[in-house]
Enzyme design. Structure first.
Site, PDB file in Angstrom:
ATOM      1  N   GLN A  44      -3.766  36.658 143.074  1.00 23.05           N
ATOM      2  CA  GLN A  44      -4.331  35.364 142.658  1.00 23.05           C
ATOM      3  C   GLN A  44      -4.531  35.438 141.158  1.00 23.05           C
ATOM      4  O   GLN A  44      -4.769  36.523 140.623  1.00 23.05           O
ATOM      5  CB  GLN A  44      -5.690  35.153 143.343  1.00 23.05           C
ATOM      6  CG  GLN A  44      -6.181  33.720 143.380  1.00 23.05           C
ATOM      7  CD  GLN A  44      -5.716  32.959 144.617  1.00 23.05           C
ATOM      8  OE1 GLN A  44      -6.004  33.340 145.739  1.00 23.05           O
ATOM      9  NE2 GLN A  44      -4.980  31.879 144.391  1.00 23.05           N
TER      10      GLN A  44
ATOM     11  N   THR B  95      -9.827  39.316 146.570  1.00 24.88           N
ATOM     12  CA  THR B  95      -9.094  40.166 147.515  1.00 24.88           C
ATOM     13  C   THR B  95      -8.029  39.328 148.217  1.00 24.88           C
ATOM     14  O   THR B  95      -7.704  39.517 149.372  1.00 24.88           O
ATOM     15  CB  THR B  95     -10.094  40.824 148.494  1.00 24.88           C
ATOM     16  OG1 THR B  95     -11.026  41.569 147.731  1.00 24.88           O
ATOM     17  CG2 THR B  95      -9.404  41.788 149.449  1.00 24.88           C
ATOM     18  N   HIS B  96      -7.476  38.358 147.468  1.00 25.54           N
ATOM     19  CA  HIS B  96      -6.469  37.501 148.068  1.00 25.54           C
ATOM     20  C   HIS B  96      -5.091  38.088 147.843  1.00 25.54           C
ATOM     21  O   HIS B  96      -4.305  37.562 147.056  1.00 25.54           O
ATOM     22  CB  HIS B  96      -6.544  36.083 147.500  1.00 25.54           C
ATOM     23  CG  HIS B  96      -7.925  35.494 147.523  1.00 25.54           C
ATOM     24  ND1 HIS B  96      -8.308  34.456 146.705  1.00 25.54           N
ATOM     25  CD2 HIS B  96      -9.010  35.791 148.267  1.00 25.54           C
ATOM     26  CE1 HIS B  96      -9.571  34.153 146.957  1.00 25.54           C
ATOM     27  NE2 HIS B  96     -10.025  34.934 147.888  1.00 25.54           N
ATOM     28  N   LEU B  97      -4.809  39.206 148.524  1.00 27.80           N
ATOM     29  CA  LEU B  97      -3.468  39.774 148.486  1.00 27.80           C
ATOM     30  C   LEU B  97      -2.644  39.108 149.588  1.00 27.80           C
ATOM     31  O   LEU B  97      -3.158  38.857 150.677  1.00 27.80           O
ATOM     32  CB  LEU B  97      -3.517  41.281 148.732  1.00 27.80           C
ATOM     33  CG  LEU B  97      -4.280  42.123 147.701  1.00 27.80           C
ATOM     34  CD1 LEU B  97      -4.257  43.585 148.112  1.00 27.80           C
ATOM     35  CD2 LEU B  97      -3.676  41.957 146.312  1.00 27.80           C
TER      36      LEU B  97
END
Lengths: 417, 592, 230
Positions: free
Chosen positions: B347, B518-520
């Site tokens: 992100q 933690t937007h993988l």
């Protein structure tokens, strides 16, 4: 043992067995009738035979061996499956009825009132035999149970002769004709098969009901089972009949939630009661009058209230609200909580120290939990916050002392539940 | 040799959001379901009660609820010509661990992607022409549309009690909501949360500048709520300990508060915690999964056979398991072939701090919630003409400050020394009168040929298996996007009345030590073409039809929104396909 | 049913109901005042000196030393943080880019020990035998500034990175819950106006731009909780 005595006991037993077989139920033509068994199943649920006669979670139903904590020690429940050797399969109807309604065993020995025969005596014989008809259909389990596990001197069953003389009044429920049918049904259920009195009526030092204080609350197994009369401060005065019905059926209502021992009662018994019976119970309970012994409630010391308010604001308001009203069906209302305002604060202290999980039922699966504060609040602080909760809002219920908290904390320290 | 356990109909790897949704749906179908979770059981009154949840050091700084890198980590490099080194302590992202997964510690920001996001490649080429896109950008269409997912977004929002204001109700734009959102079939289940002072002030400033601000859609309850499963949630009390923390008073939507108490009562559901799945087993043909192998706390291996395997772990663990299990062709960035590991994205986050006159402004930043803030969407997606700007993509922006926890929230004006008397007085004078939005600019991260996942050649985990390697860097497109957005955001912060505005642009190279959400996403993406995707439109593996992979693993690229709403909608969508199609006729649901 | 399956795998199989036991949970253990757990007394003096320069005392608010920042750091270094517990500590250890993050086997505890020794050595040689805590405030500040700017190098350690680390730890101790040893009497929180470990602000949500009046509270409470306080 000497050989002669052994032989005579053997002959005696064999004779008794033969007699029992000879006088077996085969004579009663209605025994296998479907609706009798159905009625028996319902009554057995109301009487909640399952809870005491089954080891929780892992035991075979009605096979006994559940340890029951009493003020006199731990007693173990017998096997009431139809197994002829280790259960009650070989008993006659009369023997079953005598046990349930008189507290007398086939061998003449007396039952301890952990078996609530003082309540079950109010049931008519046909109800008891209907229960028997149902129990005769459950899976027989061959499991011998040593039931008299009480310590000396309480293990002397003969002493029950004296207890019965003091505390046991045999006799079926007699309706009060000045009251409605629903009231009478409720009274019957509460005093008889539902045996609410067993937990909720205060006991004398020998464990007999204090009938003058019927359903005003009693202590057992580390919990204070609260006043469930219509008393406006400590009882169900703020509860509507619908509130009582909802609580018994689902374990939760807009004011309160069942936890601890009552959780088990809801899951096994009251959640299965017919709605009309729940209404009857509600009618009866609400009719029970105000207590005469509510504390005049002098205002507690301001230092207790100030400290209690600070603790409440900082630690309790996140769930129970800044105004103490909680969130319906999720966090109990402390403002209206009979338990919080009870003369005996044991349950309130216990919940604060150890936390708790409210009951999960099919209709109310959320089962919110309360965290444990025992590590965080010392005895003075617990006393202060409970004092605040009991006196800050609509009802005044006197203070809680740090000593009481300390005593309860010590008693609870070794409990596993 | 792993010992075999009794067979189940379904085994679900991971019991986070998608695992819980899948378990609930498939048990409703009558299937016998077991979930296997690497981490521990977690529940509100025991793991994050409101008498000690408010511990910034423990939960935010020492990240107690998260995975330990010692248990599993990744190696990282920016470019293919570098040597990847282990991420020895978490930095740019923080993987969850335990029942509830990310749903325990998330902010609960609950967005929907836009209709154009699902057909991104087609849409952008149509509007700007193929040559407008960088040559090595590998964005793709998803294979599903917003309309396909709308009922499932709705289902998730009602499950959660999402608090928000509809902006587009069946095509009619609504005042006060997001005018750019895709049409929704009905309003949010709860009204939007009330905004604290600085958040409301941002909204006013944005409105005065001609934007259309709206309250961020929030999984923190604006009021007591009972969800469709009969579970009760309480009103959010604005404690300011939301993301990184578990919610102590049942007011944040999580698997714990919205699904698990209902699910756990079903006789056809069970869960093993503290059990790490290490392998998805397939039969000799390689085309049929037979179950999974997991390791218990004693280090012993067990096999859980099942007819249907749902891989519902966190994104990158899904990809890792596929690689270790040799399911699907690993991606080779040089040859540009293979699918497992391609289209890995994150992100593009930045922020702007604002400093105000402390005699005029008192923001009480500690009064906040996880998904708070007035936001604007004018610069998200393709909501504006990118022609003059030379980049594609965008993001929402807002004063989304979620708390005033002091270790992390004592901003000082730029130029202030980092220590000493000047620092001390600046910290004192600015705490109550500054805004520190955190992820004030929340931008998209499109996919590129050289941003991918594969297995590391050197480093191994505690079982001796290769760690997964992340090769990731920012491309010019995202950096330009971010500069543009950050400047716009700063204008609004200024307009609030700040005397000093501190812009913190996102700069390259991608830094694995700086937290960036933690937007993988990606690594086993969904699509219509098995040569460029790992999953079909129903999240079913092209290679192994009785394997479904949920999560943001499926995203071909990331949009300018938090992913959880879309992750959950896809899970409901896949569950519906399994229930209505797959179970009647197990096998590939799509023939490419 | 909640079954601890000893026959089957060593992990709990959960079904039927939400698990619960009394006194459950993992409450924090408050730091007890007393002797240093990790630092030698020389090291502790040095860290206290750091703390008082990073957060100097002033008439309104104590400095880092009296706020307990060195105690905080000492207890943290003596615990899992100090040992980098939970980190991936497998070899090989290779130097990488800044973006790849720390690549050393040395945890914070060992780093402090080595860096404080190197600083000690440096000071004694540069300041005629005086150790860091014995320098004047100005001398300390000058030295720290030089460390910060990379102008002074310490033997065998990265002084610049060490100082950054110490600033972070001191400030963390100053603002963490007092149960961890720093922020004694919540002085850090009082300084900035942070009300501490509270959980319900619903009655203040609408009161925009008003000063929140309640004093801070730690997880372990505040004085006002004590009914016996004078």
């Amino acid at each position: 043992m000497r050989k002669a005595i052994k032989i005579s006991i053997l002959i005696g037993t064999a004779a008794a067995w033969l007699c029992a077989v000879g006088m077996s139920r085969a004579a009663d033509p209605d025994e296998q009738k479907f609706d009798r068994i159905q009625r028996g199943h319902y009554l057995a649920t109301v009487a909640d035979c399952f809870a005491c006669h089954t080891v929780p979670k892992v035991g075979k139903p009605f096979a006994g061996a559940r340890p029951l904590e009493t003020p006199f020690g731990v007693i173990t429940t017998p096997n009431i499956t139809p197994d002829p050797e280790t259960g009650i399969g070989a008993w006659t109807d009369q023997q079953f009825d005598d046990a349930v309604r008189k507290g007398v065993l086939p061998n003449g020995k007396r039952l301890y009132p952990a078996m609530p025969f003082p309540a079950y005596t109010k049931m008519p014989r046909e109800d008891v035999l209907a229960i028997r008809a149902y129990l005769a259909t459950v899976e027989p389990v061959h499991q011998a149970v040593k039931t008299n596990t009480l310590p000396f001197p309480f293990n002397i069953r003969e002493a029950m002769w004296v207890w019965d003389a003091l505390y046991f009044t045999e006799g079926e429920y007699k309706p009060d004709n000045s009251k409605s049918a629903a009231w009478n049904r409720g009274a019957y259920l509460v005093q008889g098969p539902g045996h609410c009195t067993t937990c909720h009526t205060p006991k004398s030092f020998l464990g007999g009901d204090k009938n003058a204080e019927n359903l005003r609350g009693s202590i057992l197994q580390g919990w204070f089972a609260p006043d469930i009369t219509g008393d406006s401060k400590q009882g169900l005065g703020d509860w509507s009949e619908a509130d009582i019905r909802t609580y018994l059926k689902t374990g939760h209502n807009r004011i309160s939630a069942a936890t601890g021992l009552m959780a088990e009662e809801v899951v096994n018994a009251t959640s299965h009661y017919r709605d009309s019976d729940l209404s009857a119970i509600a009618t009866y309970l609400k009719s029970l009058p105000q207590r005469q012994d509510n504390p005049a409630a002098p205002q507690p010391e301001s230092s207790l209230m100030t400290a209690g308010q600070a603790i409440y604001q900082d630690k309790c308001s996140a769930c129970h609200g800044i105004d103490g009203a909680g969130v319906p069906m999720l966090f109990p209302s402390l403002v209206q909580s009979g338990l919080a305002h009870a003369t005996d604060p044991s349950s309130a202290i216990r919940l604060v120290l150890r936390g708790g999980r409210s009951v999960a039922t099919k209709q109310e699966p959320t089962a919110p939990g309360m965290p444990s504060f025992g590590w965080q609040l010392n005895n003075d602080e617990v006393a202060a916050v409970l004092t605040y909760i009991r006196n800050a809002w609509q009802k005044a219920a006197g203070p809680v002392s740090a000593d009481a908290v300390g005593k309860t904390r010590d008693q609870l320290a070794t409990r596993a539940d | 040799m792993p010992r075999k356990l009794p067979k189940k109909d379904v085994v679900i790897v991971g019991l986070g959001w998608t695992g819980s949704i899948m378990a609930n749906e498939l048990t409703d179908e009558g299937l016998d379901v077991i979930a296997i979770e690497r981490g521990p059981w977690r529940d509100t009154p025991t793991e994050f009660p409101p008498n000690y949840a408010q511990d910034e050091l423990r939960y935010r700084i020492r990240h107690e609820l998260f995975l330990r890198p010692e248990q599993t980590t990744f190696t990282f490099r920016n470019k293919m010509n570098q040597t990847a080194l282990p991420i020895r302590e978490w930095g740019s992202f923080m993987p969850p661990n335990g029942v509830g997964g990310g749903g325990v510690h998330w902010n609960s920001e609950t967005w929907r992607f836009q209709p154009s996001d699902f057909v991104l490649k087609t849409h952008l080429i149509e509007r700007y022409g193929a040559s407008f896109l960088p040559e090595d950008m590998t964005i793709q269409d998803w294979g599903v549309t917003y309309d396909d997912l709308e009922p499932h977004y709705d289902a998730f929002e009602y499950l959660c009690g999402t608090s928000g204001m509809a902006g587009n109700l069946r095509g009619k734009i609504q005042d006060g909501g997001n005018p750019f959102e895709g049409p929704r079939s009905r309003p949010y289940p709860n009204p939007p949360q009330k905004q604290p002072f600085s958040h409301a002030l941002f909204g006013k400033a944005a409105r005065d500048l001609g934007y259309k601000p709206f309250p961020q859609p929030s999984g923190n309850m604006s009021q007591a709520y009972t969800n469709p499963l009969g579970l009760h949630l309480g009103p959010c009390t604005y404690c300011g300990f939301c993301e990184w923390f578990g919610c102590g008073n049942y007011s944040k939507a999580s698997p714990q508060t919205t699904v698990l108490p209902h699910l756990i009562r079903k006789s056809n559901f069970s869960l093993r915690d503290n059990s790490e799945v290490t392998h998805i087993n397939v039969d000799r043909s390689g085309k049929r999964a037979t179950g999974v192998t997991f390791v218990d706390t004693g280090g012993d291996e067990w096999e859980q056979p099942a007819d249907l395997v749902i891989l519902a772990a966190y994104t990158v663990f899904n990809v890792q398991l596929l690689l270790h299990s040799k399911i699907g062709t690993p991606y080779d960035p040089v040859a540009n072939k293979g699918v497992i590991g391609r289209n890995f994205t994150h992100q593009t986050i930045s922020s702007v701090n604002g400093f105000f006159d402390n005699k005029k402004f008192n923001f009480n930043p500690f009064i906040s919630s996880g998904s708070i803030g007035m936001c604007i969407d004018e610069f998200n997606g393709d909501n504006f003409d990118h022609g003059p700007h030379g980049f594609v993509g965008g993001g929402y922006m807002g004063q989304v400050q979620t708390g005033g926890r002091p270790i992390q929230t004592t901003p000082v004006p730029p130029g202030t020394p980092k220590w000493g008397a000047a620092w001390k007085s600046a910290a004192r004078d600015n705490y109550l009168s500054s805004v520190k939005p955190g992820s004030g600019v929340h931008g998209s991260f499109y996919s590129y040929r050289d941003v991918y996942l594969d297995l590391d050649p050197t480093y191994t985990d505690r079982f001796g298996r290769p760690l997964m390697r992340m090769t990731i860097d920012f491309h010019d497109n995202e950096l330009k996007q971010n500069a543009f957005l950050t400047d716009k955001f700063a204008e609004i912060i200024q307009a609030m009345g700040a005397h000093t505005v501190e812009k913190q642009y996102r700069k390259g190279p991608y830094d694995a030590t700086e937290y960036q959400t933690t937007h993988l996403n990606g690594g086993a993406i969904m699509g219509t073409d098995p040569t460029t995707s790992a999953l079909n439109r129903y999240l079913q593996s092209w290679d192994v039809p009785n394997l479904f992979v949920t999560g943001a693993t499926a995203f071909p690229q990331n949009a300018g929104y938090n992913p959880t709403g879309t992750v959950a909608a896809l899970a409901f969508w896949a569950a519906a396909a399994i229930r209505s199609q797959y179970l009647k006729n197990p096998g590939p649901l799509v023939h490419a | 049913m909640l079954l601890l399956s000893t026959v089957q795998s060593r992990a709990t199989l959960i079904s039927g109901e939400l698990p619960w036991t009394p006194n459950a949970g993992n409450p924090p253990a408050p730091v007890r005042p007393g002797p240093w757990h990790y630092f030698t007394s020389d090291e502790a003096r040095a860290v206290e000196a750091f703390a008082d320069r990073i957060i100097p005392p002033d008439p309104q608010t104590p400095g880092g030393k009296d706020s307990g920042c060195a105690v905080f750091i000492d207890r943290q270094l003596a615990g899992p943080y100090g040992r980098s517990e939970g980190h991936y500590n497998q070899p090989p250890f290779m130097n990488g880019t800044k973006q790849q993050g720390p690549q050393s086997a040395k945890g914070p505890a060992a780093t402090y020990r080595d860096a404080l020794a190197a600083l000690d050595q440096y000071c004694q040689s540069k300041y005629q035998g005086k150790r860091f805590p014995d320098l004047s405030d100005q001398e300390k500040d000058d030295l720290l500034k030089a460390l910060e700017d990379g102008k002074v190098k310490l033997e065998g350690v990265d002084g610049q990175s060490f100082f950054t680390h110490v600033i972070k730890d001191v400030q963390e101790g100053f603002f963490a819950d007092p149960l961890y040893g720093g922020n004694v009497d919540m002085v850090g929180w009082k300084m900035i106006g942070y009300p501490g470990a509270r959980y319900n602000y619903l009655d203040w949500l609408d009161r925009h731009n008003e000063r929140y009046p309640l004093p801070p509270v730690s997880i372990m409470g505040r004085n006002d909780w004590n009914p016996k306080k004078s």
